[in-house]
Motif scaffolding. Structure first.
Motif, PDB file in Angstrom:
ATOM      1  N   LEU A 191      -7.893   2.626   3.855  1.00 56.01           N
ATOM      2  CA  LEU A 191      -7.032   1.560   3.363  1.00 56.01           C
ATOM      3  C   LEU A 191      -5.571   1.987   3.389  1.00 56.01           C
ATOM      4  O   LEU A 191      -4.670   1.180   3.681  1.00 56.01           O
ATOM      5  N   LEU A 192      -5.302   3.256   3.138  1.00 53.67           N
ATOM      6  CA  LEU A 192      -3.932   3.751   3.174  1.00 53.67           C
ATOM      7  C   LEU A 192      -3.359   3.690   4.587  1.00 53.67           C
ATOM      8  O   LEU A 192      -2.169   3.391   4.778  1.00 53.67           O
ATOM      9  N   ASP A 193      -4.187   3.960   5.589  1.00 57.66           N
ATOM     10  CA  ASP A 193      -3.728   3.860   6.979  1.00 57.66           C
ATOM     11  C   ASP A 193      -3.319   2.433   7.309  1.00 57.66           C
ATOM     12  O   ASP A 193      -2.263   2.186   7.914  1.00 57.66           O
ATOM     13  N   LEU A 194      -4.163   1.477   6.904  1.00 58.62           N
ATOM     14  CA  LEU A 194      -3.846   0.066   7.157  1.00 58.62           C
ATOM     15  C   LEU A 194      -2.618  -0.365   6.366  1.00 58.62           C
ATOM     16  O   LEU A 194      -1.757  -1.088   6.882  1.00 58.62           O
ATOM     17  N   ALA A 195      -2.506   0.103   5.128  1.00 59.08           N
ATOM     18  CA  ALA A 195      -1.369  -0.264   4.293  1.00 59.08           C
ATOM     19  C   ALA A 195      -0.061   0.259   4.868  1.00 59.08           C
ATOM     20  O   ALA A 195       0.973  -0.419   4.840  1.00 59.08           O
TER      21      ALA A 195
ATOM     22  N   GLU B  52       0.600   0.821   8.011  1.00 57.82           N
ATOM     23  CA  GLU B  52       0.949   0.106   9.233  1.00 57.82           C
ATOM     24  C   GLU B  52       1.454  -1.302   8.948  1.00 57.82           C
ATOM     25  O   GLU B  52       2.365  -1.796   9.609  1.00 57.82           O
ATOM     26  N   LEU B  53       0.873  -1.959   7.927  1.00 59.89           N
ATOM     27  CA  LEU B  53       1.257  -3.340   7.628  1.00 59.89           C
ATOM     28  C   LEU B  53       2.319  -3.434   6.533  1.00 59.89           C
ATOM     29  O   LEU B  53       2.756  -4.527   6.197  1.00 59.89           O
ATOM     30  N   GLY B  54       2.708  -2.316   5.977  1.00 62.84           N
ATOM     31  CA  GLY B  54       3.791  -2.315   4.996  1.00 62.84           C
ATOM     32  C   GLY B  54       3.395  -2.767   3.613  1.00 62.84           C
ATOM     33  O   GLY B  54       4.208  -3.362   2.902  1.00 62.84           O
ATOM     34  N   PHE B  55       2.162  -2.471   3.199  1.00 64.99           N
ATOM     35  CA  PHE B  55       1.731  -2.838   1.855  1.00 64.99           C
ATOM     36  C   PHE B  55       2.358  -1.906   0.828  1.00 64.99           C
ATOM     37  O   PHE B  55       2.552  -0.715   1.072  1.00 64.99           O
ATOM     38  N   ASP B  56       2.654  -2.448  -0.324  1.00 65.04           N
ATOM     39  CA  ASP B  56       3.234  -1.651  -1.400  1.00 65.04           C
ATOM     40  C   ASP B  56       2.202  -0.651  -1.930  1.00 65.04           C
ATOM     41  O   ASP B  56       1.008  -0.958  -2.043  1.00 65.04           O
TER      42      ASP B  56
ATOM     43  N   VAL C 154      -1.833  -1.072  -3.225  1.00 67.51           N
ATOM     44  CA  VAL C 154      -2.954  -0.317  -2.669  1.00 67.51           C
ATOM     45  C   VAL C 154      -3.686   0.429  -3.780  1.00 67.51           C
ATOM     46  O   VAL C 154      -4.920   0.494  -3.807  1.00 67.51           O
ATOM     47  N   GLU C 155      -2.934   0.976  -4.709  1.00 68.17           N
ATOM     48  CA  GLU C 155      -3.549   1.684  -5.833  1.00 68.17           C
ATOM     49  C   GLU C 155      -4.396   0.734  -6.676  1.00 68.17           C
ATOM     50  O   GLU C 155      -5.498   1.100  -7.107  1.00 68.17           O
ATOM     51  N   ASP C 156      -3.918  -0.501  -6.884  1.00 65.04           N
ATOM     52  CA  ASP C 156      -4.699  -1.482  -7.641  1.00 65.04           C
ATOM     53  C   ASP C 156      -5.968  -1.871  -6.893  1.00 65.04           C
ATOM     54  O   ASP C 156      -7.023  -2.086  -7.503  1.00 65.04           O
TER      55      ASP C 156
ATOM     56  N   HIS D 226       4.837  -8.834   0.889  1.00 65.12           N
ATOM     57  CA  HIS D 226       3.533  -9.481   0.826  1.00 65.12           C
ATOM     58  C   HIS D 226       3.229  -9.882  -0.611  1.00 65.12           C
ATOM     59  O   HIS D 226       3.964  -9.523  -1.541  1.00 65.12           O
ATOM     60  N   THR D 227       2.147 -10.623  -0.756  1.00 64.82           N
ATOM     61  CA  THR D 227       1.626 -10.994  -2.072  1.00 64.82           C
ATOM     62  C   THR D 227       0.244 -10.362  -2.236  1.00 64.82           C
ATOM     63  O   THR D 227      -0.586 -10.437  -1.331  1.00 64.82           O
ATOM     64  N   PHE D 228       0.042  -9.740  -3.378  1.00 65.27           N
ATOM     65  CA  PHE D 228      -1.239  -9.091  -3.675  1.00 65.27           C
ATOM     66  C   PHE D 228      -1.888  -9.802  -4.854  1.00 65.27           C
ATOM     67  O   PHE D 228      -1.222 -10.117  -5.850  1.00 65.27           O
TER      68      PHE D 228
END
Length: 339
Positions: A52-56, A58-62, A66-68, A84-86
């Motif tokens: 999930l960290l790899d995808l985050a 690449e896509l610029g997730f906060d 990701v921790e949540d 983005h919106t989570f």
């Protein structure tokens, strides 16, 4: 990008509202996102943190989002980040399979945490165990192909709609369980222990359900509020308004069931007191009837001369007095509904 095995990831891509490919390799996600006309969906089931960290990355997730998504437990919420919106929601399911362990006070409510990262042109969902099946969501998207052309907001609507419908099913099952308890509450042979156990379990389940159903209003409100940032077209307004109405109905139904369980609990206590009073009244009546022969035989059992002592007439007299007195008391108590 790290390769994810089949079964842990599911992918789809639409172009101009039409499904173009699905279950394509995870490494191709970035290529599809380069096309501004593409709409990509990625679903991860219990992913490992590094994946999930790899995808985050690449896509610029906060990082906090990701921790949540990876946390063991998280409250229902929607958070807007610069890119983005989570949001985190919970699908619910009421276990119905007979299990001896669930015949006690254990809750039958099962929840599946579903986290979603919403960016323009892509929706990433992360599931953490539970019985929730994303195929229901896919079927909802396929049943409304005209909505997919409106982008990520349309995919998110289908996801939330299925989750809310599942919550409705859970609430309906709990409502049926409450009706079953109500039917047994006034039965002539009511099993008090069974009713108490059922009411306690229902209260526990409703408390858990309330924690995930009530915040759904904030989730839908937040998505509608962020419509400008995510390009939610006016065509989706009616769909989200209808979804918000369903969320309100689910919340109100949950609150009403909670009040009903409280009423059943209090009624059960009142009925127990009433049954106890009835039992005590009957015991008191029979005790009074039994006291009559005891008093008569005790009187005639004294070591003093009395009329009929040592004669048959004395025995007959005692029997008549006992029978007559007991009959009078029985009829008197019966007329007053003490027996």
């Amino acid at each position: 990008m790290t390769t994810i095995h089949n079964g842990e990831v599911r992918t789809r891509v639409w172009r101009h509202g039409k499904l173009e490919a699905e279950d394509f390799p995870f490494a191709d996600v970035s290529e599809h996102l380069k096309d501004p006309d593409s709409l990509v969906w990625v679903d991860l089931l219990d992913p490992k943190p590094e994946r999930l960290l790899d995808l985050a990355e690449e896509l610029g997730f906060d990082a906090f989002a990701v921790e949540d998504a990876l946390a063991r437990s998280e409250r229902t919420k929607a958070t807007r980040y610069p890119t983005h919106t989570f949001l985190t929601v919970y699908a619910t399911h009421l276990l119905t399979t007979p299990d001896p362990a669930l015949e006690t006070y254990e809750s039958r409510l099962a929840t599946t945490r579903v986290s979603a990262f919403m960016i323009p042109g892509c929706l990433v969902t992360v599931r953490r165990g539970g019985p929730f099946d994303m195929q229901d969501v896919v079927n909802r998207w396929d049943a409304n192909p005209d909505l997919v052309k409106y982008g990520t907001a349309a995919l998110l609507h289908g996801l939330l709609d299925v989750i809310v419908d599942g919550q409705f099913d859970t609430i309906r099952d709990l409502d049926d369980a409450i009706e079953d308890i109500e039917d047994g509450l006034f039965a002539d042979e009511a099993h008090t222990k069974t009713i108490q156990r059922g009411v306690y379990r229902l209260r526990k389940e409703l408390v858990q359900l309330r924690r995930v159903v009530l915040p759904m209003r904030e989730i839908v409100n937040a998505v509608m509020h962020f419509r400008a940032e995510h390009g939610i077209s006016a065509e989706l307004d009616s769909w989200y308004t209808d979804l918000y109405d369903h969320v309100l109905r689910a919340a109100e139904w949950t609150e009403s069931l909670r009040d009903m369980v409280t009423t059943i609990f209090e009624t059960n206590l009142s009925l127990q007191d009433a049954r106890l009073n009835t039992v005590m009244k009957k015991l008191t009546g029979w005790a009074a009837i039994i006291a009559v022969p005891t008093a008569v035989t005790g009187w005639y059992g004294m070591n003093v001369p009395y009329p009929g002592v040592g004669e048959r007439t004395g025995l007959v007299t005692v029997a008549i007095v006992i029978a007559l007195s007991a009959t009078v008391l029985y009829l008197l108590f019966k007329r007053r509904d003490w027996l």
